[in-house]
Design a protein around this motif. Structure first.
Motif, PDB file in Angstrom:
ATOM      1  N   MET A   1       0.925  -1.121   0.019  1.00 57.26           N
ATOM      2  CA  MET A   1      -0.144  -0.001   0.070  1.00 57.26           C
ATOM      3  C   MET A   1       0.882   1.362  -0.196  1.00 57.26           C
ATOM      4  O   MET A   1       1.648   1.378   0.807  1.00 57.26           O
ATOM      5  CB  MET A   1      -0.867   0.057   1.441  1.00 57.26           C
ATOM      6  N   THR A   2       0.662   1.994  -0.969  1.00 50.38           N
ATOM      7  CA  THR A   2       1.451   3.495  -1.019  1.00 50.38           C
ATOM      8  C   THR A   2       1.146   4.590   0.184  1.00 50.38           C
ATOM      9  O   THR A   2      -0.036   4.179   0.596  1.00 50.38           O
ATOM     10  CB  THR A   2       1.440   4.073  -2.378  1.00 50.38           C
ATOM     11  N   LEU A   3       1.779   5.412   0.375  1.00 48.51           N
ATOM     12  CA  LEU A   3       1.738   6.551   1.141  1.00 48.51           C
ATOM     13  C   LEU A   3       0.226   7.107   0.748  1.00 48.51           C
ATOM     14  O   LEU A   3      -0.476   7.399   1.392  1.00 48.51           O
ATOM     15  CB  LEU A   3       2.761   7.321   1.089  1.00 48.51           C
ATOM     16  N   PHE A   4       0.134   7.187  -0.489  1.00 46.62           N
ATOM     17  CA  PHE A   4      -1.157   8.083  -1.162  1.00 46.62           C
ATOM     18  C   PHE A   4      -2.264   7.350  -0.744  1.00 46.62           C
ATOM     19  O   PHE A   4      -3.436   7.744  -0.574  1.00 46.62           O
ATOM     20  CB  PHE A   4      -0.917   8.283  -2.532  1.00 46.62           C
ATOM     21  N   SER A   5      -1.932   5.803  -0.853  1.00 49.48           N
ATOM     22  CA  SER A   5      -3.354   4.958  -0.415  1.00 49.48           C
ATOM     23  C   SER A   5      -3.549   5.149   0.788  1.00 49.48           C
ATOM     24  O   SER A   5      -4.974   5.111   1.218  1.00 49.48           O
ATOM     25  CB  SER A   5      -2.939   3.502  -0.875  1.00 49.48           C
ATOM     26  N   LYS A   6      -2.820   5.347   1.733  1.00 48.57           N
ATOM     27  CA  LYS A   6      -3.017   5.339   3.308  1.00 48.57           C
ATOM     28  C   LYS A   6      -3.402   6.705   3.330  1.00 48.57           C
ATOM     29  O   LYS A   6      -4.354   6.901   4.239  1.00 48.57           O
ATOM     30  CB  LYS A   6      -1.616   5.393   3.899  1.00 48.57           C
ATOM     31  N   ILE A   7      -3.022   7.791   2.671  1.00 44.99           N
ATOM     32  CA  ILE A   7      -4.043   9.030   2.732  1.00 44.99           C
ATOM     33  C   ILE A   7      -5.362   8.969   2.324  1.00 44.99           C
ATOM     34  O   ILE A   7      -6.153   9.517   2.990  1.00 44.99           O
ATOM     35  CB  ILE A   7      -3.175   9.950   2.124  1.00 44.99           C
ATOM     36  N   ILE A   8      -5.590   8.506   1.292  1.00 42.35           N
ATOM     37  CA  ILE A   8      -7.211   8.165   0.855  1.00 42.35           C
ATOM     38  C   ILE A   8      -7.846   7.209   1.977  1.00 42.35           C
ATOM     39  O   ILE A   8      -8.844   7.711   2.093  1.00 42.35           O
ATOM     40  CB  ILE A   8      -6.917   7.415  -0.652  1.00 42.35           C
ATOM     41  N   ALA A   9      -7.262   6.478   2.300  1.00 41.69           N
ATOM     42  CA  ALA A   9      -7.993   5.470   3.374  1.00 41.69           C
ATOM     43  C   ALA A   9      -8.257   6.296   4.947  1.00 41.69           C
ATOM     44  O   ALA A   9      -8.873   5.863   5.710  1.00 41.69           O
ATOM     45  CB  ALA A   9      -7.251   4.238   3.698  1.00 41.69           C
ATOM     46  N   GLY A  10      -7.516   7.489   4.800  1.00 42.82           N
ATOM     47  CA  GLY A  10      -7.497   8.234   6.155  1.00 42.82           C
ATOM     48  C   GLY A  10      -6.430   7.650   7.470  1.00 42.82           C
ATOM     49  O   GLY A  10      -6.619   8.255   8.447  1.00 42.82           O
ATOM     50  N   GLU A  11      -5.559   6.792   7.065  1.00 44.92           N
ATOM     51  CA  GLU A  11      -4.601   6.205   7.666  1.00 44.92           C
ATOM     52  C   GLU A  11      -3.572   7.436   8.033  1.00 44.92           C
ATOM     53  O   GLU A  11      -3.019   7.298   9.301  1.00 44.92           O
ATOM     54  CB  GLU A  11      -4.047   4.956   7.496  1.00 44.92           C
ATOM     55  N   ILE A  12      -3.503   8.295   7.093  1.00 48.69           N
ATOM     56  CA  ILE A  12      -2.502   9.454   7.469  1.00 48.69           C
ATOM     57  C   ILE A  12      -3.055  10.613   7.218  1.00 48.69           C
ATOM     58  O   ILE A  12      -3.804  10.601   6.208  1.00 48.69           O
ATOM     59  CB  ILE A  12      -1.274   9.229   6.496  1.00 48.69           C
ATOM     60  N   PRO A  13      -3.329  11.701   8.103  1.00 48.08           N
ATOM     61  CA  PRO A  13      -4.077  12.651   7.793  1.00 48.08           C
ATOM     62  C   PRO A  13      -3.776  13.543   6.743  1.00 48.08           C
ATOM     63  O   PRO A  13      -2.434  13.577   6.194  1.00 48.08           O
ATOM     64  CB  PRO A  13      -3.836  13.722   9.231  1.00 48.08           C
ATOM     65  N   SER A  14      -4.289  14.293   6.280  1.00 45.11           N
ATOM     66  CA  SER A  14      -3.947  15.370   4.777  1.00 45.11           C
ATOM     67  C   SER A  14      -5.148  16.511   4.995  1.00 45.11           C
ATOM     68  O   SER A  14      -5.842  16.688   5.680  1.00 45.11           O
ATOM     69  CB  SER A  14      -4.296  14.600   3.689  1.00 45.11           C
ATOM     70  N   TYR A  15      -4.551  17.515   4.135  1.00 51.04           N
ATOM     71  CA  TYR A  15      -5.151  18.560   3.897  1.00 51.04           C
ATOM     72  C   TYR A  15      -6.101  18.516   2.792  1.00 51.04           C
ATOM     73  O   TYR A  15      -5.679  18.946   1.682  1.00 51.04           O
ATOM     74  CB  TYR A  15      -4.503  19.918   4.035  1.00 51.04           C
ATOM     75  N   LYS A  16      -7.302  17.834   2.946  1.00 53.53           N
ATOM     76  CA  LYS A  16      -8.009  17.617   1.864  1.00 53.53           C
ATOM     77  C   LYS A  16      -8.513  18.686   1.136  1.00 53.53           C
ATOM     78  O   LYS A  16      -9.257  19.768   1.774  1.00 53.53           O
ATOM     79  CB  LYS A  16      -9.201  16.509   2.120  1.00 53.53           C
ATOM     80  N   ILE A  17      -8.381  18.743  -0.161  1.00 59.33           N
ATOM     81  CA  ILE A  17      -9.251  19.827  -0.883  1.00 59.33           C
ATOM     82  C   ILE A  17     -10.507  19.494  -1.744  1.00 59.33           C
ATOM     83  O   ILE A  17     -11.455  20.061  -1.677  1.00 59.33           O
ATOM     84  CB  ILE A  17      -8.275  20.429  -2.117  1.00 59.33           C
ATOM     85  N   ALA A  18     -10.502  18.158  -2.344  1.00 60.99           N
ATOM     86  CA  ALA A  18     -11.799  17.774  -3.008  1.00 60.99           C
ATOM     87  C   ALA A  18     -11.483  16.295  -3.007  1.00 60.99           C
ATOM     88  O   ALA A  18     -10.354  15.644  -2.843  1.00 60.99           O
ATOM     89  CB  ALA A  18     -11.909  18.217  -4.376  1.00 60.99           C
ATOM     90  N   GLU A  19     -12.633  15.545  -3.153  1.00 61.56           N
ATOM     91  CA  GLU A  19     -12.691  14.119  -3.525  1.00 61.56           C
ATOM     92  C   GLU A  19     -14.045  13.603  -4.154  1.00 61.56           C
ATOM     93  O   GLU A  19     -15.248  14.382  -3.970  1.00 61.56           O
ATOM     94  CB  GLU A  19     -12.722  13.623  -1.919  1.00 61.56           C
ATOM     95  N   ASP A  20     -13.917  12.767  -4.868  1.00 57.92           N
ATOM     96  CA  ASP A  20     -14.976  12.025  -5.532  1.00 57.92           C
ATOM     97  C   ASP A  20     -14.787  10.381  -5.557  1.00 57.92           C
ATOM     98  O   ASP A  20     -13.867  10.033  -4.902  1.00 57.92           O
ATOM     99  CB  ASP A  20     -15.451  12.610  -6.767  1.00 57.92           C
ATOM    100  N   LYS A  21     -15.785   9.671  -6.120  1.00 57.05           N
ATOM    101  CA  LYS A  21     -15.398   8.193  -6.012  1.00 57.05           C
ATOM    102  C   LYS A  21     -14.204   7.965  -6.639  1.00 57.05           C
ATOM    103  O   LYS A  21     -13.804   6.591  -6.357  1.00 57.05           O
ATOM    104  CB  LYS A  21     -16.504   7.421  -6.752  1.00 57.05           C
ATOM    105  N   ASN A  22     -13.625   8.769  -7.613  1.00 62.29           N
ATOM    106  CA  ASN A  22     -12.295   8.081  -8.551  1.00 62.29           C
ATOM    107  C   ASN A  22     -11.002   8.837  -8.058  1.00 62.29           C
ATOM    108  O   ASN A  22     -10.038   8.325  -8.292  1.00 62.29           O
ATOM    109  CB  ASN A  22     -12.441   8.283  -9.838  1.00 62.29           C
ATOM    110  N   PHE A  23     -11.179  10.083  -7.491  1.00 62.90           N
ATOM    111  CA  PHE A  23      -9.902  10.785  -7.274  1.00 62.90           C
ATOM    112  C   PHE A  23      -9.957  11.543  -6.009  1.00 62.90           C
ATOM    113  O   PHE A  23     -10.878  11.791  -5.340  1.00 62.90           O
ATOM    114  CB  PHE A  23      -9.813  12.022  -8.126  1.00 62.90           C
ATOM    115  N   PHE A  24      -8.748  12.075  -5.439  1.00 64.33           N
ATOM    116  CA  PHE A  24      -8.655  12.517  -4.370  1.00 64.33           C
ATOM    117  C   PHE A  24      -7.560  13.701  -4.482  1.00 64.33           C
ATOM    118  O   PHE A  24      -6.630  13.446  -5.064  1.00 64.33           O
ATOM    119  CB  PHE A  24      -8.065  11.625  -3.009  1.00 64.33           C
ATOM    120  N   ALA A  25      -7.963  15.019  -3.835  1.00 62.73           N
ATOM    121  CA  ALA A  25      -6.977  16.277  -4.051  1.00 62.73           C
ATOM    122  C   ALA A  25      -6.766  16.592  -2.712  1.00 62.73           C
ATOM    123  O   ALA A  25      -7.416  16.773  -1.906  1.00 62.73           O
ATOM    124  CB  ALA A  25      -7.537  17.148  -4.899  1.00 62.73           C
TER     125      ALA A  25
END
Length: 130
Positions: A1-25
């Protein structure tokens, strides 16, 4: 699992800008310039151009309003798009407010921004998405 997959899963906090079913910013926490956003697909693919055609076209449509919000949020000539992909083995694009070509120079030092300022930047961009 990549660092980015962990961010998407909420395992690593992020400063989310936008999200839909396919993408995360989300904000890059070590940005080249203030307002540097990463856009990633939720599927784990190493190389950007190995993404299925459906994702390649949809990621630009997803990124468009974010790029427009970045341009409204920071004094800049435009929002640049860059695909480098060497840092994390998960396809991603960089959106950066730029005034000159050197603003996209990934070999120069990254900015050190406090969590408070990252939260402010996040909110400014989100407010301009509306």
């Amino acid at each position: 699992m990549t660092l980015f997959s962990k961010i998407i899963a909420g395992e690593i906090p992020s400063y989310k800008i936008a999200e839909d079913k396919n993408f995360f910013a989300f904000l890059d926490i070590f940005p080249l310039v203030k307002g540097h956003v990463l856009v990633i697909p939720k599927i784990e693919t190493d190389k950007f151009f190995d993404l299925e055609e459906e994702y390649l076209s949809k990621i630009l449509v997803f990124a468009k309003p974010i790029a427009q919000a970045i341009e409204k949020s920071f004094p800049c000539n435009r929002c640049a798009l860059s695909v480098v992909g060497l840092e994390v083995p998960h396809a991603h694009m960089h959106l950066l407010p730029i005034n000159e070509i050197d603003d996209t120079n990934f070999t120069r030092g990254k900015l050190q921004i406090s969590n408070e300022e990252l939260k402010e930047i996040q909110q400014i961009i989100i407010n301009n998405l509306k």
